[in-house]
Scaffold this motif. Structure first.
Motif, PDB file in Angstrom:
ATOM      1  N   ASN A  81      90.399  54.872   5.618  1.00  0.00           N
ATOM      2  CA  ASN A  81      90.599  54.614   7.052  1.00  0.00           C
ATOM      3  C   ASN A  81      90.184  53.202   7.465  1.00  0.00           C
ATOM      4  O   ASN A  81      90.057  52.919   8.651  1.00  0.00           O
ATOM      5  N   ASN A  82      89.999  52.336   6.483  1.00  0.00           N
ATOM      6  CA  ASN A  82      89.674  50.926   6.726  1.00  0.00           C
ATOM      7  C   ASN A  82      88.420  50.715   7.568  1.00  0.00           C
ATOM      8  O   ASN A  82      88.334  49.753   8.329  1.00  0.00           O
ATOM      9  N   PRO A 126      76.523  51.959   4.571  1.00  0.00           N
ATOM     10  CA  PRO A 126      76.393  50.966   5.628  1.00  0.00           C
ATOM     11  C   PRO A 126      77.755  50.456   6.105  1.00  0.00           C
ATOM     12  O   PRO A 126      78.605  50.082   5.311  1.00  0.00           O
ATOM     13  N   VAL A 127      77.932  50.465   7.428  1.00  0.00           N
ATOM     14  CA  VAL A 127      79.154  49.954   8.035  1.00  0.00           C
ATOM     15  C   VAL A 127      78.822  48.603   8.656  1.00  0.00           C
ATOM     16  O   VAL A 127      77.971  48.498   9.545  1.00  0.00           O
ATOM     17  N   LEU A 128      79.491  47.558   8.185  1.00  0.00           N
ATOM     18  CA  LEU A 128      79.217  46.204   8.641  1.00  0.00           C
ATOM     19  C   LEU A 128      79.640  46.023  10.102  1.00  0.00           C
ATOM     20  O   LEU A 128      80.766  46.327  10.481  1.00  0.00           O
ATOM     21  N   LYS A 163      86.396  55.115  14.251  1.00  0.00           N
ATOM     22  CA  LYS A 163      87.618  54.373  14.549  1.00  0.00           C
ATOM     23  C   LYS A 163      87.709  54.067  16.036  1.00  0.00           C
ATOM     24  O   LYS A 163      88.001  52.929  16.426  1.00  0.00           O
ATOM     25  N   ASP A 164      87.456  55.053  16.884  1.00  0.00           N
ATOM     26  CA  ASP A 164      87.489  54.843  18.325  1.00  0.00           C
ATOM     27  C   ASP A 164      86.473  53.787  18.750  1.00  0.00           C
ATOM     28  O   ASP A 164      86.790  52.868  19.505  1.00  0.00           O
ATOM     29  N   THR A 165      85.266  53.919  18.253  1.00  0.00           N
ATOM     30  CA  THR A 165      84.189  53.010  18.657  1.00  0.00           C
ATOM     31  C   THR A 165      84.442  51.599  18.149  1.00  0.00           C
ATOM     32  O   THR A 165      84.275  50.632  18.906  1.00  0.00           O
ATOM     33  N   LEU A 166      84.826  51.464  16.909  1.00  0.00           N
ATOM     34  CA  LEU A 166      85.082  50.138  16.369  1.00  0.00           C
ATOM     35  C   LEU A 166      86.270  49.470  17.060  1.00  0.00           C
ATOM     36  O   LEU A 166      86.259  48.259  17.288  1.00  0.00           O
ATOM     37  N   ARG A 167      87.278  50.253  17.420  1.00  0.00           N
ATOM     38  CA  ARG A 167      88.400  49.717  18.212  1.00  0.00           C
ATOM     39  C   ARG A 167      87.903  49.215  19.565  1.00  0.00           C
ATOM     40  O   ARG A 167      88.305  48.147  20.034  1.00  0.00           O
ATOM     41  N   HIS A 168      87.032  50.004  20.197  1.00  0.00           N
ATOM     42  CA  HIS A 168      86.492  49.654  21.514  1.00  0.00           C
ATOM     43  C   HIS A 168      85.809  48.288  21.479  1.00  0.00           C
ATOM     44  O   HIS A 168      85.863  47.544  22.457  1.00  0.00           O
ATOM     45  N   TYR A 169      85.171  47.962  20.367  1.00  0.00           N
ATOM     46  CA  TYR A 169      84.466  46.685  20.241  1.00  0.00           C
ATOM     47  C   TYR A 169      85.241  45.675  19.399  1.00  0.00           C
ATOM     48  O   TYR A 169      84.685  44.675  18.938  1.00  0.00           O
ATOM     49  N   ASN A 170      86.544  45.904  19.235  1.00  0.00           N
ATOM     50  CA  ASN A 170      87.425  45.001  18.492  1.00  0.00           C
ATOM     51  C   ASN A 170      86.920  44.711  17.079  1.00  0.00           C
ATOM     52  O   ASN A 170      87.016  43.577  16.592  1.00  0.00           O
ATOM     53  N   LEU A 171      86.398  45.729  16.436  1.00  0.00           N
ATOM     54  CA  LEU A 171      85.923  45.594  15.066  1.00  0.00           C
ATOM     55  C   LEU A 171      86.805  46.349  14.080  1.00  0.00           C
ATOM     56  O   LEU A 171      86.521  46.400  12.893  1.00  0.00           O
ATOM     57  N   TYR A 172      87.878  46.943  14.594  1.00  0.00           N
ATOM     58  CA  TYR A 172      88.743  47.772  13.740  1.00  0.00           C
ATOM     59  C   TYR A 172      90.171  47.349  13.933  1.00  0.00           C
ATOM     60  O   TYR A 172      90.630  47.143  15.017  1.00  0.00           O
TER      61      TYR A 172
END
Length: 120
Positions: free
Chosen positions: A37-38, A51-53, A111-120
């Motif tokens: 899921n990248n 760990p998720v960078l 995925k939702d959270t990282l998208r919200h912060y433009n990290l995904y």
């Protein structure tokens, strides 16, 4: 009573591989789901800690808060100076008792959270 319980558990775990094997299986499954899921998983980890960078202390703290507020998932942000600047991360730990559904829920929340912060 507390010491007796701890001693019993330690003795049990000395003779049981069930929990360790399950932890390894769940870790490998979640790691692969993150890769598929990248999710920006740091490849340096070879343990049950995934760990998720994130790469920024302020963002890491906000990401952790967003996961708790919007997905009811608590994941500790590890920020500098605990880790080097630029390597701030989320510290994800799986347990032998998490289910496949728990892992799918986590992946979707990440995925939702990282998208919200433009990290995904």
């Amino acid at each position: 009573a507390t010491v007796a319980t701890i001693l019993h558990n330690v003795q049990y775990l000395r003779h049981s591989d069930k929990e360790r094997c399950s932890l390894l299986e769940k870790t490998n499954e979640l790691r692969q789901m993150m890769i598929d899921n990248n999710i920006p998983l740091m490849s340096s980890s070879t343990t049950h800690i995934l760990p998720v960078l994130i790469g920024d202390s302020d963002v890491g703290t906000r990401v952790s808060g967003y996961l708790l507020k919007h997905h009811n998932i608590y994941i500790q942000a590890i920020n500098s100076p605990t880790v080097s600047k630029g390597t701030e991360r989320l510290r994800i730990n799986i347990s032998p008792y998490h289910t496949r559904e728990d892992m799918v829920e986590l992946i979707n929340a990440l995925k939702d959270t990282l998208r919200h912060y433009n990290l995904y």
